[in-house]
Enzyme design. Structure first.
Site, short mmCIF file in Angstrom:
data_model
loop_
_atom_site.label_atom_id
_atom_site.label_comp_id
_atom_site.label_asym_id
_atom_site.label_seq_id
_atom_site.Cartn_x
_atom_site.Cartn_y
_atom_site.Cartn_z
N HIS A 98 0.85 -1.18 0.00
CA HIS A 98 0.00 0.00 0.00
C HIS A 98 0.89 1.23 0.00
O HIS A 98 1.94 1.22 0.62
CB HIS A 98 -0.90 0.02 1.24
CG HIS A 98 -2.04 0.97 1.13
ND1 HIS A 98 -1.91 2.31 1.41
CD2 HIS A 98 -3.31 0.78 0.71
CE1 HIS A 98 -3.06 2.90 1.19
NE2 HIS A 98 -3.93 2.01 0.77
N ASP A 135 -7.99 -5.34 0.20
CA ASP A 135 -8.53 -6.15 -0.88
C ASP A 135 -8.08 -7.60 -0.85
O ASP A 135 -8.59 -8.42 -1.61
CB ASP A 135 -8.14 -5.53 -2.23
CG ASP A 135 -8.93 -4.28 -2.48
OD1 ASP A 135 -10.10 -4.26 -2.07
OD2 ASP A 135 -8.39 -3.33 -3.05
N1 ACO Z 1 4.29 -7.59 -4.80
C1 ACO Z 1 5.63 -7.57 -4.94
N2 ACO Z 1 6.41 -6.49 -4.77
C2 ACO Z 1 5.79 -5.34 -4.44
C3 ACO Z 1 4.38 -5.27 -4.27
C4 ACO Z 1 3.63 -6.44 -4.46
N3 ACO Z 1 2.29 -6.42 -4.32
N4 ACO Z 1 4.03 -3.99 -3.94
C5 ACO Z 1 5.17 -3.30 -3.90
N5 ACO Z 1 6.23 -4.11 -4.20
C6 ACO Z 1 7.65 -3.73 -4.18
C7 ACO Z 1 8.00 -2.90 -5.42
O1 ACO Z 1 8.47 -3.75 -6.48
C8 ACO Z 1 9.11 -2.02 -4.88
O2 ACO Z 1 10.28 -2.81 -4.78
P1 ACO Z 1 11.73 -2.10 -4.99
O3 ACO Z 1 11.84 -1.09 -3.88
O4 ACO Z 1 12.69 -3.22 -4.88
O5 ACO Z 1 11.69 -1.48 -6.35
C9 ACO Z 1 8.65 -1.72 -3.44
O6 ACO Z 1 7.85 -2.86 -3.07
C10 ACO Z 1 7.83 -0.45 -3.32
O7 ACO Z 1 6.75 -0.52 -4.24
P2 ACO Z 1 6.12 0.71 -5.02
O8 ACO Z 1 5.50 0.24 -6.28
O9 ACO Z 1 7.13 1.80 -5.10
O10 ACO Z 1 5.00 1.15 -4.00
P3 ACO Z 1 3.80 2.12 -4.31
O11 ACO Z 1 3.49 2.80 -3.04
O12 ACO Z 1 4.08 2.98 -5.51
O13 ACO Z 1 2.61 1.13 -4.74
C11 ACO Z 1 0.78 -0.35 -4.64
C12 ACO Z 1 1.62 0.71 -3.90
C13 ACO Z 1 0.35 0.18 -6.01
C14 ACO Z 1 -0.49 -0.65 -3.83
C15 ACO Z 1 1.63 -1.62 -4.78
O14 ACO Z 1 2.02 -2.13 -3.52
C16 ACO Z 1 0.92 -2.71 -5.60
O15 ACO Z 1 0.97 -2.71 -6.82
N6 ACO Z 1 0.21 -3.68 -4.90
C17 ACO Z 1 -0.54 -4.67 -5.58
C18 ACO Z 1 -1.87 -4.09 -6.06
C19 ACO Z 1 -2.84 -3.86 -4.92
O16 ACO Z 1 -3.06 -4.71 -4.05
N7 ACO Z 1 -3.50 -2.67 -4.95
C20 ACO Z 1 -4.51 -2.32 -3.95
C21 ACO Z 1 -4.07 -1.11 -3.19
S1 ACO Z 1 -5.17 -0.81 -1.87
C22 ACO Z 1 -6.52 -0.06 -2.56
O17 ACO Z 1 -6.47 0.57 -3.56
C23 ACO Z 1 -7.76 -0.27 -1.88
#
Ligand code: ACO
Length: 431
Positions: free
Chosen positions: A308, A366
């Site tokens: 998140h 979710d």
């Molecule tokens: N699985 C694996 N790796 C992940 C995940 C994941 N679900 N989420 C983040 N990471 C990793 C990224 O690859 C990144 O790694 P790095 O630092 O080595 O490059 C690090 O964790 C940080 O991730 P970001 O993408 O920079 O985090 P951001 O805050 O931009 O994204 C998000 C948040 C979009 C929710 C992300 O965690 C994601 O895509 N999750 C899966 C989709 C999801 O569940 N969305 C629902 C969000 S809640 C809602 O809207 C109600």
């Protein structure tokens, strides 16, 4: 005490600017950079708004480090346990919890606005039979302004209130009609003797030729999920609603833009994606392979329902929903949903994995909501629609808060231009 300020120095010219710090009631304060460009000649650069407060709001507070969420100061755990969706909705729209009479009146207003203008019903037939219900939602909610133009004057307080009530009241009806269209069944009219979520279940699952009884567990589970999804400060869809509203677009158009933003799998579409992912994983024995894929930077696969932007601790909503998941599956299923077992195992493995620990990736709201929806018989393509129904209250409350501000201005971000500098047009024959 002197005013809190932050001084910025341009180390090229030595020019300094003292900027005021706006105080919060809780959580980080914000440096007011409103005159930064005028005085210093720079923009600030913050793609994804990682450090930027786009507005001030008194609605929702969340502390990602502590895993804390509050609506107007009330902890989400207390609201989930002791309140109900319409009571929380009233509080979000009117600042304070209602007394008995206020709640009864509000419930009556929402209930009696649940029908759709009959001509609007025809609109559904224009959509392809297998259209995604979210696609229908974007279109139909956007079209409300064509049917209810008597509540689109945003400068009129009564119009604003009626539009808010209409949106909250009609969302379940539109959602259920979208679903019925997608499965080729006749639309079901709302039944005003039912609760908000009971009515939604009735409109989704009853058919004209049979009696349908709302299951109280399903009704309660939906009510809880709706409270948890109601608002979440300046997320992508809420920011979209505010930006659209800042141009004084009508509220129906603004909420339609929020629905469009919510649809993405990185936002509200995640609950549908979680279930698809669990089905793809299929068996606990495959979990390590998928965890490895999620960690592999050359693979676009992510663990859906994990991570998140703000929560760097367990999402408090996920904790509540996980409990509800146990209750629903025990009462509605046989208690042995293989996908739930798979989800629990996946969570356990991920929470003990260095990659997820280091990045503070925890299950979000979710991760479990889709499993409850599935147990209630709600198909995966309706999951994000459910989210949209609940979030409509938050969108409307945020929109009202913004429109009610003194000196409200159009949202107009600036950019860091990195394109070509001035060049002359070349005739096609010369290229
Ligand atoms: N699985 C694996 N790796 C992940 C995940 C994941 N679900 N989420 C983040 N990471 C990793 C990224 O690859 C990144 O790694 P790095 O630092 O080595 O490059 C690090 O964790 C940080 O991730 P970001 O993408 O920079 O985090 P951001 O805050 O931009 O994204 C998000 C948040 C979009 C929710 C992300 O965690 C994601 O895509 N999750 C899966 C989709 C999801 O569940 N969305 C629902 C969000 S809640 C809602 O809207 C109600």
């Amino acid at each position: 005490m002197s005013e809190h300020t932050v001084t910025i120095t341009d180390n090229k010219t030595g020019k300094q600017l003292e900027l005021p710090v706006r105080q919060s009631t809780q959580g980080p304060c914000a440096v007011d950079i409103g005159r930064f460009y005028r005085e210093m000649g720079f923009f600030t650069y913050d793609p994804g708004f990682l450090s930027t407060a786009s507005c001030q709001s008194a609605l929702t507070y969340l502390d990602g480090e502590q895993g804390m969420l509050m609506y107007r100061g009330y902890p989400i755990e207390q609201l989930a346990e002791r309140s109900n969706f319409l009571e929380v909705a009233y509080m979000m729209l009117n600042s304070e919890l209602p007394d008995r009479q206020q709640l009864d009146e509000f419930t009556d207003i929402i209930t009696c606005h649940s029908m759709l203008n009959e001509t609007l019903n025809r609109l559904f037939n224009g959509f392809h039979h297998d259209a995604h219900p979210m696609a229908i939602m974007v279109g139909v909610v956007g079209s409300l302004s064509a049917f209810y133009h008597d509540s689109t004057d945003i400068n009129n307080l009564d119009h604003r209130e009626i539009a808010a009530h209409r949106l909250i009241a009609k969302m379940p009806t539109i959602a259920a009609a979208s679903y019925k269209h997608s499965i080729g069944e006749p639309q079901v009219y709302p039944d005003n003797s039912l609760s908000y979520t009971g009515n939604l279940l009735h409109m989704m699952f009853s058919v004209p030729c049979e009696n349908y009884e709302v299951d109280p567990i399903a009704e309660k589970a939906l009510d809880l999920i709706f409270i948890l999804h109601m608002d979440h400060e300046q997320n992508a869809s809420t920011s979209t609603v505010r930006l659209a509203g800042s141009s004084h677009a009508n509220p129906f158009a603004c909420i339609a833009s929020g629905i469009a933003a919510l649809w993405g799998p990185a936002h509200g579409g995640a609950n549908e994606a979680v279930l698809n992912m669990l089905n793809e994983i299929g068996d606990v024995s495959n979990v390590p392979r998928f965890i490895a894929r999620a960690k592999d930077k050359s693979d676009s696969f992510r663990l859906m329902g994990f991570g998140h932007r703000v929560y760097k601790n367990y999402d408090p909503r996920a904790r509540i929903i996980r409990e509800m998941c146990h209750e629903v599956l025990a009462k509605l299923g046989d208690g042995n949903d293989p996908l739930f077992e798979l989800a629990l195992r996946l969570e356990e493995i991920a929470l003990n994995d260095e990659y997820f620990i280091a990045r503070k990736l925890y299950p979000n709201v979710d991760f479990y909501s889709g499993l409850i929806y599935r147990a209630l018989g709600i198909p995966a393509n309706m999951f994000t629609v459910m989210f949209a129904i609940a979030r409509t209250v938050g969108w409307v409350a945020q929109w009202q808060e913004m429109i009610g501000e003194d000196n409200q201005r159009i949202g107009r971000p600036r950019q860091l231009y990195v394109g070509p500098i001035r060049r002359d047009y070349v005739e096609i024959s010369q290229r």
